[in-house]
Design an enzyme around this catalytic site. Structure first.
Site, PDB file in Angstrom:
ATOM      1  N   TYR A 147       7.277  11.778   7.053  1.00 57.84           N
ATOM      2  CA  TYR A 147       6.724  10.476   6.654  1.00 57.84           C
ATOM      3  C   TYR A 147       7.002   9.456   7.760  1.00 57.84           C
ATOM      4  O   TYR A 147       6.104   8.698   8.155  1.00 57.84           O
ATOM      5  CB  TYR A 147       7.314  10.007   5.316  1.00 57.84           C
ATOM      6  CG  TYR A 147       6.792   8.645   4.894  1.00 57.84           C
ATOM      7  CD1 TYR A 147       5.450   8.458   4.585  1.00 57.84           C
ATOM      8  CD2 TYR A 147       7.636   7.531   4.840  1.00 57.84           C
ATOM      9  CE1 TYR A 147       4.959   7.205   4.227  1.00 57.84           C
ATOM     10  CE2 TYR A 147       7.158   6.279   4.468  1.00 57.84           C
ATOM     11  CZ  TYR A 147       5.816   6.122   4.162  1.00 57.84           C
ATOM     12  OH  TYR A 147       5.326   4.885   3.811  1.00 57.84           O
TER      13      TYR A 147
ATOM     14  N   PRO B 149       6.272  -2.926   5.715  1.00 64.36           N
ATOM     15  CA  PRO B 149       7.169  -3.316   4.614  1.00 64.36           C
ATOM     16  C   PRO B 149       8.373  -2.383   4.477  1.00 64.36           C
ATOM     17  O   PRO B 149       8.300  -1.197   4.798  1.00 64.36           O
ATOM     18  CB  PRO B 149       6.275  -3.187   3.363  1.00 64.36           C
ATOM     19  CG  PRO B 149       4.882  -2.924   3.858  1.00 64.36           C
ATOM     20  CD  PRO B 149       5.034  -2.323   5.215  1.00 64.36           C
TER      21      PRO B 149
ATOM     22  N   LYS C 197       4.308   7.279  10.067  1.00 63.71           N
ATOM     23  CA  LYS C 197       4.273   5.809  10.165  1.00 63.71           C
ATOM     24  C   LYS C 197       4.587   5.335  11.592  1.00 63.71           C
ATOM     25  O   LYS C 197       4.113   4.278  12.010  1.00 63.71           O
ATOM     26  CB  LYS C 197       5.214   5.192   9.131  1.00 63.71           C
ATOM     27  CG  LYS C 197       4.684   5.323   7.683  1.00 63.71           C
ATOM     28  CD  LYS C 197       3.344   4.587   7.492  1.00 63.71           C
ATOM     29  CE  LYS C 197       2.866   4.571   6.058  1.00 63.71           C
ATOM     30  NZ  LYS C 197       1.605   3.822   5.875  1.00 63.71           N
TER      31      LYS C 197
ATOM     32  N   ALA D  84      -7.302   0.942  -2.820  1.00 67.08           N
ATOM     33  CA  ALA D  84      -7.343  -0.271  -3.664  1.00 67.08           C
ATOM     34  C   ALA D  84      -7.072   0.026  -5.139  1.00 67.08           C
ATOM     35  O   ALA D  84      -7.123  -0.868  -5.964  1.00 67.08           O
ATOM     36  CB  ALA D  84      -8.698  -0.958  -3.509  1.00 67.08           C
TER      37      ALA D  84
ATOM     38  N   THR E 133       5.947   0.032  -6.265  1.00 65.96           N
ATOM     39  CA  THR E 133       4.546   0.354  -6.602  1.00 65.96           C
ATOM     40  C   THR E 133       4.557   1.779  -7.171  1.00 65.96           C
ATOM     41  O   THR E 133       5.606   2.249  -7.612  1.00 65.96           O
ATOM     42  CB  THR E 133       3.658   0.316  -5.340  1.00 65.96           C
ATOM     43  OG1 THR E 133       4.177   1.290  -4.426  1.00 65.96           O
ATOM     44  CG2 THR E 133       3.648  -1.053  -4.665  1.00 65.96           C
TER      45      THR E 133
HETATM   46  P1  NDP Z   1       0.606   3.283  -4.153  1.00 66.55           P
HETATM   47  O1  NDP Z   1       0.926   4.715  -4.415  1.00 66.55           O
HETATM   48  O2  NDP Z   1       0.749   2.331  -5.282  1.00 66.55           O
HETATM   49  O3  NDP Z   1      -0.875   3.164  -3.558  1.00 66.55           O
HETATM   50  C1  NDP Z   1      -1.363   4.080  -2.609  1.00 66.55           C
HETATM   51  C2  NDP Z   1      -2.867   3.947  -2.477  1.00 66.55           C
HETATM   52  O4  NDP Z   1      -3.309   4.867  -1.475  1.00 66.55           O
HETATM   53  C3  NDP Z   1      -3.592   4.275  -3.767  1.00 66.55           C
HETATM   54  O5  NDP Z   1      -4.597   3.331  -3.982  1.00 66.55           O
HETATM   55  C4  NDP Z   1      -4.209   5.641  -3.483  1.00 66.55           C
HETATM   56  O6  NDP Z   1      -5.470   5.765  -4.138  1.00 66.55           O
HETATM   57  C5  NDP Z   1      -4.431   5.576  -1.969  1.00 66.55           C
HETATM   58  N1  NDP Z   1      -4.507   6.913  -1.395  1.00 66.55           N
HETATM   59  C6  NDP Z   1      -3.516   7.833  -1.289  1.00 66.55           C
HETATM   60  N2  NDP Z   1      -3.995   8.978  -0.783  1.00 66.55           N
HETATM   61  C7  NDP Z   1      -5.331   8.777  -0.562  1.00 66.55           C
HETATM   62  C8  NDP Z   1      -6.373   9.594  -0.075  1.00 66.55           C
HETATM   63  N3  NDP Z   1      -6.160  10.858   0.326  1.00 66.55           N
HETATM   64  N4  NDP Z   1      -7.620   9.078   0.004  1.00 66.55           N
HETATM   65  C9  NDP Z   1      -7.865   7.809  -0.386  1.00 66.55           C
HETATM   66  N5  NDP Z   1      -6.915   6.977  -0.860  1.00 66.55           N
HETATM   67  C10 NDP Z   1      -5.669   7.477  -0.955  1.00 66.55           C
HETATM   68  O7  NDP Z   1       1.544   2.858  -2.929  1.00 66.55           O
HETATM   69  P2  NDP Z   1       1.673   1.493  -2.096  1.00 66.55           P
HETATM   70  O8  NDP Z   1       0.750   0.464  -2.566  1.00 66.55           O
HETATM   71  O9  NDP Z   1       3.120   1.192  -2.029  1.00 66.55           O
HETATM   72  O10 NDP Z   1       1.258   2.044  -0.657  1.00 66.55           O
HETATM   73  C11 NDP Z   1       0.261   1.447   0.144  1.00 66.55           C
HETATM   74  C12 NDP Z   1       0.634   1.635   1.599  1.00 66.55           C
HETATM   75  O11 NDP Z   1       1.864   0.963   1.868  1.00 66.55           O
HETATM   76  C13 NDP Z   1       0.863   3.089   2.026  1.00 66.55           C
HETATM   77  O12 NDP Z   1       0.297   3.270   3.305  1.00 66.55           O
HETATM   78  C14 NDP Z   1       2.375   3.209   2.082  1.00 66.55           C
HETATM   79  O13 NDP Z   1       2.784   4.212   2.976  1.00 66.55           O
HETATM   80  C15 NDP Z   1       2.730   1.812   2.568  1.00 66.55           C
HETATM   81  N6  NDP Z   1       4.107   1.388   2.337  1.00 66.55           N
HETATM   82  C16 NDP Z   1       4.611   1.367   1.066  1.00 66.55           C
HETATM   83  C17 NDP Z   1       5.913   0.956   0.861  1.00 66.55           C
HETATM   84  C18 NDP Z   1       6.568   0.979  -0.477  1.00 66.55           C
HETATM   85  O14 NDP Z   1       7.811   0.905  -0.533  1.00 66.55           O
HETATM   86  N7  NDP Z   1       5.821   1.034  -1.572  1.00 66.55           N
HETATM   87  C19 NDP Z   1       6.738   0.472   1.985  1.00 66.55           C
HETATM   88  C20 NDP Z   1       6.088   0.557   3.258  1.00 66.55           C
HETATM   89  C21 NDP Z   1       4.821   0.971   3.410  1.00 66.55           C
HETATM   90  P3  NDP Z   1      -5.984   7.055  -4.926  1.00 66.55           P
HETATM   91  O15 NDP Z   1      -4.774   7.839  -5.341  1.00 66.55           O
HETATM   92  O16 NDP Z   1      -6.764   6.506  -6.074  1.00 66.55           O
HETATM   93  O17 NDP Z   1      -6.833   7.761  -3.931  1.00 66.55           O
HETATM   94  C1  8X3 Z   2       8.030   3.142   2.324  1.00 63.11           C
HETATM   95  C2  8X3 Z   2       9.380   2.607   2.551  1.00 63.11           C
HETATM   96  O1  8X3 Z   2      11.786   3.236   3.165  1.00 63.11           O
HETATM   97  O2  8X3 Z   2      10.628   4.657   1.564  1.00 63.11           O
HETATM   98  O3  8X3 Z   2       7.305   3.258   3.498  1.00 63.11           O
HETATM   99  O4  8X3 Z   2      10.075   4.730   3.884  1.00 63.11           O
HETATM  100  S1  8X3 Z   2      10.513   3.877   2.821  1.00 63.11           S
END
Ligand code: NDP
Ligand code: 8X3
Length: 252
Positions: free
Chosen positions: A153, A183, A157, A10, A188
Site C-alpha cells: 500500500y 491525509p 501511494k 464518489a 471512512t
Molecule cells: P472509502 O473506502 O470510503 O472510499 C473508497 C472509494 O474508492 C469508494 O468510492 C470506492 O468505490 C472507490 N474505489 C475503490 N476501488 C475502486 C475501483 N476498482 N474502481 C472504482 N472505484 C473504486 O475510502 P476513503 O474515502 O478513505 O479513500 C479515498 C482515497 O483516500 C483512497 O485513495 C485512499 O487510499 C485515500 N486515503 C484514505 C485515508 C484514510 O485514512 N481513510 C488516508 C489517506 C489516503 P466503489 O467501491 O463503489 O467502486
Molecule cells: C491511509 C492512511 O496510515 O492507513 O492511507 O496508510 S494509513
C-alpha cells in the site's frame, strides 16, 4: 457556465464528501465508482438539493477498456472538466511482505496506480484541449512514509506521490494545475475495506483519538482548488492533531 468536477470513488468517504462540497459550490459533477446504486442516489440528492447537473459513470478503474469506453462515451459538454479528483483507492491487508497476499497486491497496484493513470491520461488530454484544468491526486501519509506491514500500500501511494510530481512537470506548459493531498487517518470505509469487512478491527484503528473525517479532506481540496489562477499548491500533508506521523498516534 458552471464548472465541472469529475470525482473518482464518489460512492463513499472522501469522494462522496467532495461531491457534496463541490455541488454546494455550484459545480456540475461527474461521479464515478463501481456501486452504481449509490452513485445514482447521490446524484439525485445533489441535483435536488443544489440544483446542479450530475452525470453518473460506472466503471472499475482497474479495467482499462471500461475506463476508456465510459469516459469517452460522455457527451462533449461533460468533457470540459475543470477539476479531476483522483480519489478512488484502497488498501487490502496489513501483513509482512513474506506473508503478503498476491491478489491483494494486484488489487492495490491496479487500483491506486494503474487506475489513476488510466483516468488521468484521458482527462488530462481533455484539459489540454480546453487549455485549463486542475488535477487533484489523493495520496496518503503512506506515500510519504513506510510503516511496518504497509509495504505494498505504501509503495502504491509513493507511486501516486511520484506521479503527482511527474504530472506537474508534464502539464505545466499547458496551464494545468496539479496538486496532491496526503491525509493521515480519516474515518471512512477505508479500514473496513482493508480488513475485508471486519468492522471490529476497523473500528479499533480510530479508538482513543479524533481521526479526520471525510469533510476535513473535502474542505482541504476545496481550499486548494479555490486559490487564485496564479497559485498552485503542489503538495499537502493533512493529519489528525493526535497523529504525528504514520505510526505515532496519541490515544488519550
Ligand atoms: P472509502 O473506502 O470510503 O472510499 C473508497 C472509494 O474508492 C469508494 O468510492 C470506492 O468505490 C472507490 N474505489 C475503490 N476501488 C475502486 C475501483 N476498482 N474502481 C472504482 N472505484 C473504486 O475510502 P476513503 O474515502 O478513505 O479513500 C479515498 C482515497 O483516500 C483512497 O485513495 C485512499 O487510499 C485515500 N486515503 C484514505 C485515508 C484514510 O485514512 N481513510 C488516508 C489517506 C489516503 P466503489 O467501491 O463503489 O467502486
Ligand atoms: C491511509 C492512511 O496510515 O492507513 O492511507 O496508510 S494509513
Amino acid at each position: 457556465m458552471a464548472k465541472i468536477a469529475l470525482i473518482t470513488g464518489a460512492t463513499s468517504g472522501i469522494g462522496e464528501a467532495c461531491a457534496h462540497l463541490f455541488a454546494r459550490e455550484k459545480y456540475n459533477l461527474i461521479l464515478t465508482g463501481r456501486r452504481v446504486d449509490r452513485l445514482e442516489k447521490l446524484a439525485k440528492k445533489l441535483n435536488t438539493k443544489y440544483n446542479v447537473e450530475v452525470a453518473v459513470s460506472q466503471f472499475d478503474v482497474r479495467n482499462r477498456e471500461e475506463v476508456t469506453e465510459n469516459l469517452e462515451a460522455l457527451p462533449a459538454k461533460w468533457k470540459k472538466v475543470n477539476v479531476l479528483i483522483n480519489n478512488a483507492g484502497l488498501s487490502q491487508g496489513l501483513d509482512p511482505i513474506q506473508n503478503g497476499n498476491l491478489d491483494d497486491w494486484d488489487t492495490m497496484i491496479d487500483t491506486n496506480v494503474k487506475g489513476l493513470l488510466y483516468v488521468s491520461k484521458i482527462v488530462a488530454n481533455w484539459m489540454i484541449s480546453n487549455k485549463a484544468g486542475h488535477i487533484i491526486n489523493i495520496g496518503s501519509i503512506a506515500g510519504k512514509e513506510v510503516y511496518p506491514n504497509g509495504n505494498v500500500y505504501c509503495a502504491s501511494k509513493h507511486a501516486v506521490d511520484a506521479l503527482n510530481k511527474g504530472m506537474r512537470l508534464d502539464l505545466v506548459s499547458h496551464g494545468i494545475k496539479v496538486s496532491a493531498i496526503h491525509p493521515g487517518a480519516v474515518e471512512t470505509e477505508f479500514s473496513e475495506v482493508r480488513f475485508k469487512g471486519d468492522k471490529e478491527r476497523a473500528k479499533k484503528v480510530y479508538d482513543g483519538f479524533d481521526p479526520l473525517v471525510a469533510d476535513d479532506i473535502a474542505e482541504t481540496i476545496w481550499f486548494v482548488v479555490s486559490r487564485p489562477a496564479h497559485v498552485n499548491i503542489n503538495d499537502m500533508v493533512v493529519m489528525p492533531t493526535a497523529q504525528a506521523n504514520a505510526v505515532t498516534i496519541f490515544r488519550g
